[in-house]
Design a protein around this motif. Sequence first.
Motif, PDB file in Angstrom:
ATOM      1  N   GLN A 145       0.826  -1.204   0.000  1.00 43.33           N
ATOM      2  CA  GLN A 145       0.000   0.000   0.000  1.00 43.33           C
ATOM      3  C   GLN A 145       0.861   1.256   0.000  1.00 43.33           C
ATOM      4  O   GLN A 145       0.600   2.216  -0.731  1.00 43.33           O
ATOM      5  N   SER A 146       1.898   1.246   0.824  1.00 44.60           N
ATOM      6  CA  SER A 146       2.793   2.404   0.867  1.00 44.60           C
ATOM      7  C   SER A 146       3.541   2.560  -0.447  1.00 44.60           C
ATOM      8  O   SER A 146       3.788   3.678  -0.906  1.00 44.60           O
ATOM      9  N   LEU A 147       3.906   1.436  -1.052  1.00 43.04           N
ATOM     10  CA  LEU A 147       4.587   1.497  -2.347  1.00 43.04           C
ATOM     11  C   LEU A 147       3.668   2.095  -3.405  1.00 43.04           C
ATOM     12  O   LEU A 147       4.093   2.911  -4.236  1.00 43.04           O
ATOM     13  N   MET A 148       2.401   1.705  -3.388  1.00 45.20           N
ATOM     14  CA  MET A 148       1.438   2.263  -4.339  1.00 45.20           C
ATOM     15  C   MET A 148       1.267   3.766  -4.132  1.00 45.20           C
ATOM     16  O   MET A 148       1.199   4.538  -5.091  1.00 45.20           O
ATOM     17  N   THR A 149       1.213   4.186  -2.871  1.00 46.78           N
ATOM     18  CA  THR A 149       1.070   5.604  -2.566  1.00 46.78           C
ATOM     19  C   THR A 149       2.287   6.385  -3.047  1.00 46.78           C
ATOM     20  O   THR A 149       2.163   7.447  -3.658  1.00 46.78           O
ATOM     21  N   ALA A 150       3.471   5.835  -2.777  1.00 46.82           N
ATOM     22  CA  ALA A 150       4.698   6.499  -3.201  1.00 46.82           C
ATOM     23  C   ALA A 150       4.772   6.597  -4.721  1.00 46.82           C
ATOM     24  O   ALA A 150       5.185   7.623  -5.279  1.00 46.82           O
ATOM     25  N   THR A 151       4.341   5.540  -5.398  1.00 43.76           N
ATOM     26  CA  THR A 151       4.364   5.539  -6.866  1.00 43.76           C
ATOM     27  C   THR A 151       3.383   6.563  -7.424  1.00 43.76           C
ATOM     28  O   THR A 151       3.689   7.267  -8.407  1.00 43.76           O
ATOM     29  N   ALA A 152       2.218   6.672  -6.811  1.00 45.41           N
ATOM     30  CA  ALA A 152       1.231   7.654  -7.261  1.00 45.41           C
ATOM     31  C   ALA A 152       1.763   9.074  -7.073  1.00 45.41           C
ATOM     32  O   ALA A 152       1.611   9.933  -7.952  1.00 45.41           O
ATOM     33  N   ARG A 153       2.393   9.318  -5.929  1.00 47.00           N
ATOM     34  CA  ARG A 153       2.975  10.636  -5.686  1.00 47.00           C
ATOM     35  C   ARG A 153       4.025  10.969  -6.739  1.00 47.00           C
ATOM     36  O   ARG A 153       4.049  12.051  -7.292  1.00 47.00           O
ATOM     37  N   TRP A 154       4.921  10.013  -6.958  1.00 49.13           N
ATOM     38  CA  TRP A 154       6.016  10.251  -7.901  1.00 49.13           C
ATOM     39  C   TRP A 154       5.480  10.465  -9.314  1.00 49.13           C
ATOM     40  O   TRP A 154       5.945  11.340 -10.038  1.00 49.13           O
ATOM     41  N   SER A 155       4.498   9.662  -9.702  1.00 46.12           N
ATOM     42  CA  SER A 155       3.934   9.785 -11.050  1.00 46.12           C
ATOM     43  C   SER A 155       3.392  11.188 -11.290  1.00 46.12           C
ATOM     44  O   SER A 155       3.641  11.798 -12.350  1.00 46.12           O
ATOM     45  N   LEU A 156       2.670  11.708 -10.321  1.00 44.83           N
ATOM     46  CA  LEU A 156       2.089  13.032 -10.487  1.00 44.83           C
ATOM     47  C   LEU A 156       3.170  14.114 -10.472  1.00 44.83           C
ATOM     48  O   LEU A 156       3.216  14.984 -11.345  1.00 44.83           O
ATOM     49  N   MET A 157       4.060  14.049  -9.481  1.00 43.12           N
ATOM     50  CA  MET A 157       5.097  15.080  -9.357  1.00 43.12           C
ATOM     51  C   MET A 157       6.050  15.075 -10.552  1.00 43.12           C
ATOM     52  O   MET A 157       6.378  16.130 -11.101  1.00 43.12           O
ATOM     53  N   HIS A 158       6.483  13.881 -10.947  1.00 48.01           N
ATOM     54  CA  HIS A 158       7.455  13.797 -12.034  1.00 48.01           C
ATOM     55  C   HIS A 158       6.814  14.161 -13.373  1.00 48.01           C
ATOM     56  O   HIS A 158       7.427  14.866 -14.193  1.00 48.01           O
ATOM     57  N   GLY A 159       5.601  13.692 -13.589  1.00 47.42           N
ATOM     58  CA  GLY A 159       4.912  14.043 -14.822  1.00 47.42           C
ATOM     59  C   GLY A 159       4.702  15.541 -14.937  1.00 47.42           C
ATOM     60  O   GLY A 159       4.917  16.135 -16.008  1.00 47.42           O
ATOM     61  N   LEU A 160       4.330  16.158 -13.834  1.00 49.80           N
ATOM     62  CA  LEU A 160       4.118  17.602 -13.829  1.00 49.80           C
ATOM     63  C   LEU A 160       5.438  18.333 -14.087  1.00 49.80           C
ATOM     64  O   LEU A 160       5.490  19.297 -14.862  1.00 49.80           O
ATOM     65  N   ALA A 161       6.511  17.860 -13.458  1.00 55.16           N
ATOM     66  CA  ALA A 161       7.823  18.481 -13.648  1.00 55.16           C
ATOM     67  C   ALA A 161       8.272  18.391 -15.108  1.00 55.16           C
ATOM     68  O   ALA A 161       8.782  19.362 -15.679  1.00 55.16           O
ATOM     69  N   MET A 162       8.077  17.235 -15.725  1.00 53.63           N
ATOM     70  CA  MET A 162       8.503  17.057 -17.112  1.00 53.63           C
ATOM     71  C   MET A 162       7.667  17.904 -18.076  1.00 53.63           C
ATOM     72  O   MET A 162       8.187  18.466 -19.040  1.00 53.63           O
ATOM     73  N   LEU A 163       6.375  17.994 -17.833  1.00 47.71           N
ATOM     74  CA  LEU A 163       5.530  18.856 -18.656  1.00 47.71           C
ATOM     75  C   LEU A 163       5.983  20.307 -18.545  1.00 47.71           C
ATOM     76  O   LEU A 163       5.987  21.053 -19.531  1.00 47.71           O
TER      77      LEU A 163
END
Length: 201
Positions: free
Chosen positions: A149-167
């Motif tokens: 569960q924590s891994l899923m949460t961390a992955t969701a956070r990273w996906s949003l933050m990193h995607g936003l940063a790259m855009l």
Amino acid sequence: MTTPYHHGALPAALLQAAEAILEREGIGALTMRGAAREAGVSHAAPSHHFGDLSGLLTALAASGFVRLREHVETEVAVAEPGRSAHLTALGRGYIGFARASPALFQLMFRSERLDWSNPVLSTAGAAAFSFLTLRETEGAVPIASHGIQSLMTATARWSLMHGLAMLLIDGRLGAMSDRVPGADVDTLIEHVLTCLVRQEM
């Protein structure tokens, strides 16, 4: 004429020179000789400390992960109390670093140019990404020590933050905000980070 450096200060000077070239001209312009020339030292100096270009890029990426972690920790330290402010601070720190050092940020995720078997890079990367598990009242804990569960949460956070940063780095957010009257990039970033908070509340 070369600049005399104390032996311990030369690697840092070479990394600073390499980053200057990277941010100014892009990764294609970064060479061992170019870094030496930028630092004002002999052409042999980078090879002595980093071996080859992969070694230099790996060391530069490792320094980037250290600074990424520091950037996030600074934002978290000044955030208002509360889970919402804490999560927003995580995103601000990540995206703020990407905005400040876009070329370095992109290098940090160019796995084909980096040696992830290097312990300096692997340790710095793991320490940086442990911030994804940061909780409001706790310190960061290595992701590997958490459950699914924590891994899923961390992955969701990273996906949003990193995607936003790259855009943002690619100039896509500006193109989108220009289509909406009264919108700007900073406002758009804050609204997207609000989505991060809502999905975890």
